[in-house]
Design an enzyme around this catalytic site. Structure first.
Site, PDB file in Angstrom:
ATOM      1  N   CYS A 279       0.705  -1.433  -0.006  1.00 22.89           N
ATOM      2  CA  CYS A 279      -0.076  -0.017  -0.023  1.00 22.89           C
ATOM      3  C   CYS A 279       0.839   1.082  -0.042  1.00 22.89           C
ATOM      4  O   CYS A 279       0.732   1.960  -1.007  1.00 22.89           O
ATOM      5  CB  CYS A 279      -0.893   0.080   1.076  1.00 22.89           C
ATOM      6  SG  CYS A 279      -2.247  -1.289   1.019  1.00 22.89           S
TER       7      CYS A 279
HETATM    8  N1  LIG Z   1      -2.881  -6.633   1.777  1.00 19.83           N
HETATM    9  C1  LIG Z   1      -3.252  -5.396   2.239  1.00 19.83           C
HETATM   10  O1  LIG Z   1      -2.971  -5.108   3.368  1.00 19.83           O
HETATM   11  C2  LIG Z   1      -4.334  -4.388   1.755  1.00 19.83           C
HETATM   12  C3  LIG Z   1      -4.893  -3.352   2.538  1.00 19.83           C
HETATM   13  C4  LIG Z   1      -5.917  -2.637   1.952  1.00 19.83           C
HETATM   14  C5  LIG Z   1      -6.030  -2.675   0.594  1.00 19.83           C
HETATM   15  N2  LIG Z   1      -5.365  -3.595  -0.162  1.00 19.83           N
HETATM   16  C6  LIG Z   1      -5.783  -3.548  -1.354  1.00 19.83           C
HETATM   17  O2  LIG Z   1      -6.580  -4.457  -1.951  1.00 19.83           O
HETATM   18  C7  LIG Z   1      -6.340  -5.105  -3.331  1.00 19.83           C
HETATM   19  C8  LIG Z   1      -6.146  -6.439  -3.061  1.00 19.83           C
HETATM   20  O3  LIG Z   1      -4.648  -6.753  -2.462  1.00 19.83           O
HETATM   21  P1  LIG Z   1      -4.194  -8.117  -1.739  1.00 19.83           P
HETATM   22  O4  LIG Z   1      -3.051  -7.919  -0.892  1.00 19.83           O
HETATM   23  O5  LIG Z   1      -5.484  -8.872  -1.426  1.00 19.83           O
HETATM   24  O6  LIG Z   1      -3.734  -8.656  -3.302  1.00 19.83           O
HETATM   25  P2  LIG Z   1      -3.326 -10.360  -3.281  1.00 19.83           P
HETATM   26  O7  LIG Z   1      -2.570 -10.309  -4.382  1.00 19.83           O
HETATM   27  O8  LIG Z   1      -3.011 -10.951  -1.878  1.00 19.83           O
HETATM   28  O9  LIG Z   1      -4.805 -11.100  -3.854  1.00 19.83           O
HETATM   29  C9  LIG Z   1      -5.314 -10.734  -5.099  1.00 19.83           C
HETATM   30  C10 LIG Z   1      -5.735 -12.043  -5.578  1.00 19.83           C
HETATM   31  O10 LIG Z   1      -6.487 -11.780  -6.864  1.00 19.83           O
HETATM   32  C11 LIG Z   1      -6.565 -12.765  -7.863  1.00 19.83           C
HETATM   33  N3  LIG Z   1      -6.713 -12.255  -9.228  1.00 19.83           N
HETATM   34  C12 LIG Z   1      -6.224 -11.106  -9.691  1.00 19.83           C
HETATM   35  N4  LIG Z   1      -6.822 -10.964 -11.152  1.00 19.83           N
HETATM   36  C13 LIG Z   1      -8.064 -11.731 -11.025  1.00 19.83           C
HETATM   37  C14 LIG Z   1      -8.936 -12.206 -12.103  1.00 19.83           C
HETATM   38  N5  LIG Z   1      -9.067 -11.440 -13.092  1.00 19.83           N
HETATM   39  N6  LIG Z   1      -9.774 -13.288 -11.584  1.00 19.83           N
HETATM   40  C15 LIG Z   1      -9.665 -13.829 -10.620  1.00 19.83           C
HETATM   41  N7  LIG Z   1      -8.883 -13.420  -9.528  1.00 19.83           N
HETATM   42  C16 LIG Z   1      -7.767 -12.766  -9.815  1.00 19.83           C
HETATM   43  C17 LIG Z   1      -4.921 -13.072  -7.589  1.00 19.83           C
HETATM   44  O11 LIG Z   1      -4.742 -14.477  -8.099  1.00 19.83           O
HETATM   45  C18 LIG Z   1      -4.841 -12.964  -6.065  1.00 19.83           C
HETATM   46  O12 LIG Z   1      -5.043 -14.212  -5.319  1.00 19.83           O
HETATM   47  C19 LIG Z   1      -5.222  -4.228  -3.715  1.00 19.83           C
HETATM   48  O13 LIG Z   1      -5.738  -3.049  -4.636  1.00 19.83           O
HETATM   49  C20 LIG Z   1      -4.512  -3.598  -2.526  1.00 19.83           C
HETATM   50  O14 LIG Z   1      -3.904  -2.329  -2.753  1.00 19.83           O
HETATM   51  C21 LIG Z   1      -4.580  -4.457   0.429  1.00 19.83           C
END
Ligand SMILES: NC(=O)c1ccc[n+]([C@@H]2O[C@H](COP(=O)([O-])OP(=O)(O)OC[C@H]3O[C@@H](n4cnc5c(N)ncnc54)[C@H](O)[C@@H]3O)[C@@H](O)[C@H]2O)c1
Length: 442
Positions: A279
């Protein structure tokens, strides 16, 4: 014939209220899986979608790969039939709501990469049915929901706010935080028409204690990027103070501890070897990029990025100085890095500043090893290392022990007692009693 807007909304609201609405989640990662578990626990049936087949198989086996979700909880929810996962996006027509939790990274030119959001939205559009609620949780710049997603979804003829509902509700999860969970963290929800707002607020209010409604999806999107920018800027401020204190021969930690005793008008932020995670280093650039469309320069974001990105180099320079004071050069010096995760007590190495520090030191000839109780193997920047056991021999053998992440299960008293010299970039040794002549703080 499509039912009237009133009927579609009333129908969805009543299915939300009695929890018979099926929740679809695209992206079962750090955000999506805890979200799925939370909704499952509250009685909603959840169908999770991920293109990563290994993640899907794990979920269906009830085996969690995300720390904030226990395998025990996930297993119970899968057994009860409340959570199921699939790679098959054609099953999107089985759900009443679609929550999109896919990555929003930057490309190599620091530009927003919305390809994951776009691909997910196109999949949803192919199966969009009247009365569905589509909500984006991924962090992004203001305008993504209305300018990118909405036209894709409306292309098939259904109209947002009338035939289906669309909103943005940014995720605020703080991985590893025991005090603030999804349930007791206030949740911002925004949508650009009243019906979508009503549907989204009703859904989130089922499981979250306090939902904060804003008047548009753009306002919700900006809220989230502002929050992360706020952190990036304040961390940069204490990092800049650290650089100055180093020159002035003052202890920045002492100064900050004293400053944070003020009961109002200040809040604690701490310096470190840089910023990491998915982030803080990335999200402000989403806003920076969008601001350019308005001929606006986000100067604080640029400055914060510059200072925070300079910290790994400062740590490398300080390491060299400490070795040099002991008559050693960096080339051939044995350095034991403690912690490669981006944050204490996590197993997530994404964008970790430790990796950049290690790259700089190894690139200049240091013989590098590391210990991280949460990350058994480190493969980045051409390095392929395995976490060493933190033995007395390992600590004594190192010319310098470099604390990069302050994992709580490391015995810092032992580290200070047994290492020749310690550079602590996190003040992890704060609680170690007695004189510590071999300890140097960032
Ligand atoms: N990790 C954190 O602490 C956090 C906190 C707040 C916000 N966010 C935001 O949340 C969002 C997700 O982050 P995350 O950390 O969970 O990511 P991540 O990489 O852990 O998980 C994302 C998942 O989406 C899947 N994916 C991607 N494209 C896809 C598609 N077209 N169809 C199906 N599955 C698909 C991937 O395989 C993966 O498993 C981002 O925008 C991030 O900035 C993350």
């Amino acid at each position: 014939m499509i039912e009237s807007k009133v009927n579609l909304l009333a129908n969805l609201l009543s299915r939300i209220e009695d929890r018979t609405a099926v929740v679809g989640i695209i992206g079962l990662g750090y955000v999506g899986l805890p979200f799925a578990a939370e909704k499952g626990k509250s009685g909603f049936k959840v169908l999770g979608f991920d293109r990563n087949a290994w993640r899907v198989t794990s979920v269906n086996a009830g085996a969690s790969y995300i720390k904030d979700v226990t395998t025990q909880d996930l297993y119970a929810l899968v057994k009860k039939g409340l959570i199921e996962a699939t790679t098959d996006l054609d099953r999107l027509d089985e759900v009443d709501m679609v929550i999109i939790c896919v990555p929003t990274p930057l490309n190599k030119n620091l530009m927003p990469d919305l390809s994951f959001v776009e691909a997910s939205t196109r999949a949803v559009a192919r199966h969009l049915k009247p009365g569905q609620l589509i909500c984006l949780e991924s962090t992004t710049y203001p305008g993504t929901t209305d300018e990118l997603m909405r036209p894709i979804l409306e292309a098939g003829g259904l109209k947002a706010g009338v035939d289906f509902f669309i909103a943005h509700s940014p995720e605020r999860v703080d991985p590893g935080n025991q005090r603030y969970t999804t349930r007791n963290t206030n949740k911002v929800v925004g949508a650009s028409d009243p019906a979508s707002r009503e549907a989204a607020v009703a859904f989130y209010s089922q499981t979250i204690l306090n939902v904060v409604e804003v008047s548009s999806a753009r306002a919700a999107e900006l809220t989230k990027v502002f929050e992360n920018t706020f952190r990036a800027v304040n961390i940069a401020l204490v990092n800049e103070l650290t650089l100055l204190c180093d020159r002035m021969d003052l202890d920045v930690w002492e100064v900050l501890d004293a400053a944070f005793t003020k009961p109002f008008g200040i809040m604690p932020f701490y310096p470190g070897p840089g910023v990491g995670g998915h982030c803080i280093p990335l999200d402000p650039h989403y806003l920076e990029w969008k601001a350019r469309e308005y001929n606006f320069n986000t100067r604080f974001i640029a400055l914060a990025g510059e200072i925070n990105r300079s910290m790994p180099e400062f740590v490398a320079q300080k390491t060299m100085r400490i070795l040099s004071d002991r008559g050693l050069g960096l080339r051939g010096a044995r350095i034991l890095a403690l912690g490669v995760a981006y944050k204490a007590d996590l197993d997530d190495p994404r964008e970790s500043p430790s990796a950049e520090v290690m790259r700089l030191l190894a690139g200049r000839g240091a013989e590098l090893q590391y210990h991280d109780p949460h990350i058994p193997r480190f493969q980045e920047h051409g390095l392929d290392l395995r976490s060493r056991d933190l033995t007395t021999e390992e600590l004594r053998r190192a010319d310098l022990v470099l604390i990069l992440t302050d994992h709580s299960q490391v015995d810092y008293a032992r580290v200070v007692a047994e290492a020749k010299v310690v550079l602590d970039t996190r003040n992890a040794t704060r609680a170690v009693p007695g004189p510590k002549p071999n300890l140097i703080l960032l």
